[in-house]
Design a protein around this motif. Sequence first.
Motif, PDB file in Angstrom:
ATOM      1  N   MET A 229       0.832  -1.213   0.000  1.00 52.78           N
ATOM      2  CA  MET A 229       0.000   0.000   0.000  1.00 52.78           C
ATOM      3  C   MET A 229       0.864   1.260   0.000  1.00 52.78           C
ATOM      4  SD  MET A 229      -3.180  -0.782  -0.338  1.00 52.78           S
ATOM      5  CE  MET A 229      -4.119   0.647   0.185  1.00 52.78           C
TER       6      MET A 229
ATOM      7  N   ASP B 119       2.074   4.507  -1.958  1.00 45.38           N
ATOM      8  CA  ASP B 119       1.559   5.355  -3.040  1.00 45.38           C
ATOM      9  C   ASP B 119       2.470   5.269  -4.257  1.00 45.38           C
ATOM     10  OD1 ASP B 119      -0.501   6.155  -1.409  1.00 45.38           O
ATOM     11  OD2 ASP B 119       0.343   8.137  -0.963  1.00 45.38           O
TER      12      ASP B 119
ATOM     13  N   GLU C 285      -8.269   4.183  -4.276  1.00 44.21           N
ATOM     14  CA  GLU C 285      -7.059   3.374  -4.351  1.00 44.21           C
ATOM     15  C   GLU C 285      -7.062   2.487  -5.594  1.00 44.21           C
ATOM     16  OE1 GLU C 285      -4.370   3.352  -2.748  1.00 44.21           O
ATOM     17  OE2 GLU C 285      -4.675   4.201  -0.750  1.00 44.21           O
TER      18      GLU C 285
END
Length: 327
Positions: free
Chosen positions: A171, A173, A237
């Motif tokens: 996770m 970015d 996301e």
Amino acid sequence: MTSFEMPRRPRRLRANGHIRDLVRETHLRRDDLIMPVFISHGTNIHREIPSMPGIFQHSLDTLDRELDAICQAGLSRVILFGIPQAKDAVGSDAFDDQGGIIQRAVRHIKTHYPQLYVITDVCFCEYTDHGHCGVLSEEGRLLNDPTLANLQRQTLSHARAGADMLAPSGMIDGMIGAMRQALDAGGHHDLPLMSYAVKYASAFYGPFRDAVDSAPQSGDRRAYQMDPANAREALIEAALDVEEGADILMVKPALAYLDIVASIRANFDLPVAAYNVSGEYSMVKAAAARGWVDERALATEKLLSMKRAGADIIITYFARDLAGELP
């Protein structure tokens, strides 16, 4: 006997196994499943994980026992997690071409079990001495962009070892864009990415952290994994990962997040994976050991719920044991 006029009697389609099989809407197949495998540095390791009965850590010299069982069950896809010999601040075993445990395991499997499709987990929590998913600042904060640079190194190392698919789980970015850029620049244009696009900071991960000794030494992962209270954020996301080049979108965990699986399925055209995580597995095992539930029936029902919600692919620790009973 009183007779009632009813234009529809749904029970007609439940009267026996033949008709139930004929009208069944959702089907769980062996080809839907991926089996996780834990591989450790060392020799003669066949160590059952106490909080995950039936799941073992294997060294390379004992790994074939597990791979044989997987193949005999009719499975053809595995996802690999590594336990390194030594951990350091940046998790350097994760991008060690020659000595890295996952790289060695991939080469072994591709040599001796070419029929298996090998997916590698791409992250650093198993490899860092602090247990976080990348590079930390002096204050203990996860640094996004330096972690991306190391993810590119890990990505290329796994690709060179012969992995068939990469599954980034941190996770971080921009992780999909960074990995896709590295793969394409390195000539690995055809290597797909299954992104842990929607990964929550969940209490269901506890047994997994026992399996790979990856519990954070300080703090937690809530600054980079998603808040379990958030649903709309999942679409953000996933959309970012689609833009960056993801080939498959994953939701993790699965059982407590079936609404998220359904939402991702409804909003994106890519294949959707669900990870039936360690805590979900261990709860069934614990209840079954006490005679409270029918283990196989409950496990199958759980996996069907994930398919019904929209998952095309399920990563599950039940895969090896259930596959032989599935079409």
